[in-house]
Design a protein around this motif. Structure first.
Motif, PDB file in Angstrom:
ATOM      1  N   PHE A 143      34.008  49.483  40.948  1.00 34.06           N
ATOM      2  CA  PHE A 143      33.015  48.576  40.369  1.00 34.06           C
ATOM      3  C   PHE A 143      33.566  47.150  40.280  1.00 34.06           C
ATOM      4  CE2 PHE A 143      31.098  46.448  36.721  1.00 34.06           C
ATOM      5  CZ  PHE A 143      29.755  46.595  36.987  1.00 34.06           C
ATOM      6  N   THR A 187      32.217  43.726  42.004  1.00 33.89           N
ATOM      7  CA  THR A 187      31.964  42.486  41.258  1.00 33.89           C
ATOM      8  C   THR A 187      32.732  41.318  41.861  1.00 33.89           C
ATOM      9  OG1 THR A 187      31.696  43.830  39.257  1.00 33.89           O
ATOM     10  CG2 THR A 187      32.004  41.466  38.959  1.00 33.89           C
ATOM     11  N   CYS A 245      28.011  48.463  43.135  1.00 35.96           N
ATOM     12  CA  CYS A 245      28.107  48.301  41.677  1.00 35.96           C
ATOM     13  C   CYS A 245      27.146  49.233  40.943  1.00 35.96           C
ATOM     14  CB  CYS A 245      27.837  46.848  41.302  1.00 35.96           C
ATOM     15  SG  CYS A 245      29.106  45.690  41.844  1.00 35.96           S
ATOM     16  N   PHE A 269      28.044  41.864  34.439  1.00 33.41           N
ATOM     17  CA  PHE A 269      28.878  43.044  34.663  1.00 33.41           C
ATOM     18  C   PHE A 269      30.185  42.966  33.868  1.00 33.41           C
ATOM     19  CE2 PHE A 269      26.907  43.754  39.119  1.00 33.41           C
ATOM     20  CZ  PHE A 269      25.847  44.420  38.529  1.00 33.41           C
TER      21      PHE A 269
END
Length: 386
Positions: free
Chosen positions: A93, A97, A130, A276
Motif C-alpha cells: 500500500f 501511495t 491501494c 492515505f
C-alpha cells in the motif's frame, strides 16, 4: 531582377524576422531559456499551481519513503502475530501511495506522447493497488472481529495481486486499441479517462461497504482498524466525486477546459495520497505497536461457557464440576458448586462422611436404642466390647 521590388525588400526582411521571433516561445519568469516548453509548469512563477503541487508531492514522496523504512524497522518488535501478518500488505500500500505522489509530476508536465501513456496506464493501476490492499485488510478484519482469527498472509497477497491485475489488463487493452485506431498516438478525452476507471470505482465502493461491517463483532480491538479504513474510503470517495464532476462537467461549463484539467487531476492525486497517509497509515502505525489490552477482547484461548455445557445441561455440568473438585472441597472444606445460588440445587448439601477401618475405642456401655439400629454403629460397639 525587377527594380520595382527593391523598396519592398526591407519590409519583407522585417516581416520574416518578426515571424521567426513569434515562432520562438519565450520562457516564463522563473524558467531557464534552455528548458523545454513541456516543463514550464514546474518553474513558472506567474502560474504557481505547478510549483505548489510539485512541493506538496515532493513532501509526500519523502514522507512515504520514511514511513516504509519505519514500518520495516518496527516489524520485528510487533508482538501480536495477527497485527504483524498485515505488514506485507501495508508495505505494498505504501509503495502504491509513493507511486501516486510520483504520478503527480506527469500531470504537472504538459501533455505529450511520453506523459500520455504514463497518465493513462498508471492512474488506474496505482489506485487499484491501494484500494486492493484496503479491501484485503477489510476482509481480514471481517474475520478477526468475529472469530479472532484472520486469513493467512499468502492469501491476502494473492487477493491484492489478483485485483490489481484486472486494472492492468484493462489499461493495456485501452492503450492497444487507441494506438491501433489513431496510429500509435496516445489520445484520450475526459470521458474516456473516467470510463477507464470504472473498475477502480467498483473497488472503492466495495471496500467502503464492507468496512462498515467491521464494526460488528465481539473482538472489539479490531474495530479501530476498520474505522481507519472507513474514514479513508469516505474521504477518497469525496475526492473522486469532486474531480470527476469538475473534469467532465465543471471545467467545460466554466470554459476552463482543457486549461484546468491538469490542475484538477494533480490536486486529486496529491489530496488522495495525503488522505492515505493521515487517515490510514499513521493510525495503523500507532495501533500495531501498542500492546493488546485484556479488556479489549475476550480471551482467545478460552472456550466459551456455553460450549462447555453443550448437550449436558446444567445439572450434568454441576456433577462434572463436583467430580473434578472433590478433593479440593474435602481437604479444604470449601463449599461445593452445588451450594451456589446459580444452580437450582438443594442448599442443604452435606459433604459425604469419610469411612475408615473401625478402631477400638473406649466408650460407655450405654447405647441408646436408636443408635443400635445402625449396622455400622452396631459393628463398632461390638468391637469396643471385646
Amino acid at each position: 531582377m525587377n527594380w520595382r521590388m527593391i523598396p519592398t525588400l526591407p519590409l519583407l526582411l522585417l516581416l520574416s524576422a518578426l515571424d521567426r521571433g513569434c515562432a520562438q516561445v519565450t520562457p516564463p519568469r522563473g524558467c531557464g531559456s534552455n528548458l523545454l516548453a513541456v516543463y514550464y509548469n514546474l518553474c513558472d512563477l506567474d502560474n504557481v499551481w505547478g510549483i505548489v503541487l510539485e512541493a506538496v508531492a515532493a513532501v509526500g514522496i519523502i514522507s512515504t519513503l520514511i514511513l516504509i523504512v519505519v514500518l520495516l524497522g518496527i516489524t520485528p518488535f510487533i508482538t501480536d502475530r495477527r497485527k504483524k501478518a498485515c505488514v506485507p500488505v501495508q508495505c505494498i500500500f505504501l509503495l502504491g501511495t509513493l507511486g501516486i505522489f510520483g504520478l503527480t509530476f506527469a500531470f504537472i508536465i504538459k501533455l505529450d506522447q511520453k506523459t500520455c501513456y504514463t497518465r493513462v496506464f498508471l492512474w488506474g493501476v496505482l489506485f487499484a493497488i491501494c484500494f486492493s490492499c484496503l479491501l484485503a485488510h477489510v476482509w481480514r478484519l471481517l474475520r478477526l472481529v468475529r472469530s479472532g482469527k484472520g486469513p493467512q498472509v499468502c492469501h491476502m497477497l494473492l487477493l491484492v495481486l489478483s485485483l490489481a491485475l484486472v486494472q492492468v489488463i484493462i489499461a493495456i487493452e485501452y492503450l492497444v486499441l487507441t494506438s491501433v485506431r489513431f496510429g500509435n498516438l496516445c489520445v484520450y478525452n475526459p470521458r474516456d479517462f473516467t470510463m477507464l476507471l470504472i473498475y477502480v470505482l467498483f473497488l472503492m465502493a466495495l471496500t467502503f461497504i464492507l468496512s462498515m461491517f467491521t464494526f460488528c463483532g465481539q473482538y472489539r480491538k479490531w474495530k479501530k482498524h476498520g474505522a481507519h479504513i472507513f474514514i479513508t474510503m469516505l474521504f477518497s470517495i469525496a475526492i473522486w466525486v469532486v474531480w470527476i464532476v469538475m473534469l467532465v462537467r465543471g471545467n467545460v461549463e466554466l470554459n476552463k477546459s482543457p486549461q484546468w484539467d491538469d490542475p484538477t487531476l494533480s490536486i486529486a492525486l496529491v489530496s488522495n495520497g495525503w488522505v492515505f497517509i493521515i487517515f490510514y497509515i499513521i493510525p495503523e502505525f500507532r495501533h500495531i505497536t501498542c500492546p493488546a489490552k485484556p479488556e479489549d477482547e475476550p480471551a482467545e484461548n478460552a472456550t466459551p461457557y456455553h460450549q462447555h455445557l453443550g448437550a449436558k445441561g446444567v445439572d450434568n455440568q454441576v456433577f462434572f464440576l463436583e467430580e473434578s473438585r472433590d478433593h479440593v472441597n474435602l481437604d479444604n472444606n470449601v463449599p461445593s458448586p452445588r451450594n451456589s445460588n446459580h444452580f437450582p440445587m438443594d442448599n442443604h448439601y452435606v459433604a459425604p462422611q469419610e469411612f475408615s477401618i473401625p478402631r477400638p475405642q473406649t466408650r460407655p456401655n450405654y447405647y441408646p436404642t436408636p443408635l443400635l439400629q445402625d449396622p455400622y454403629l452396631v459393628h463398632q460397639n461390638r468391637q469396643t466390647t471385646f
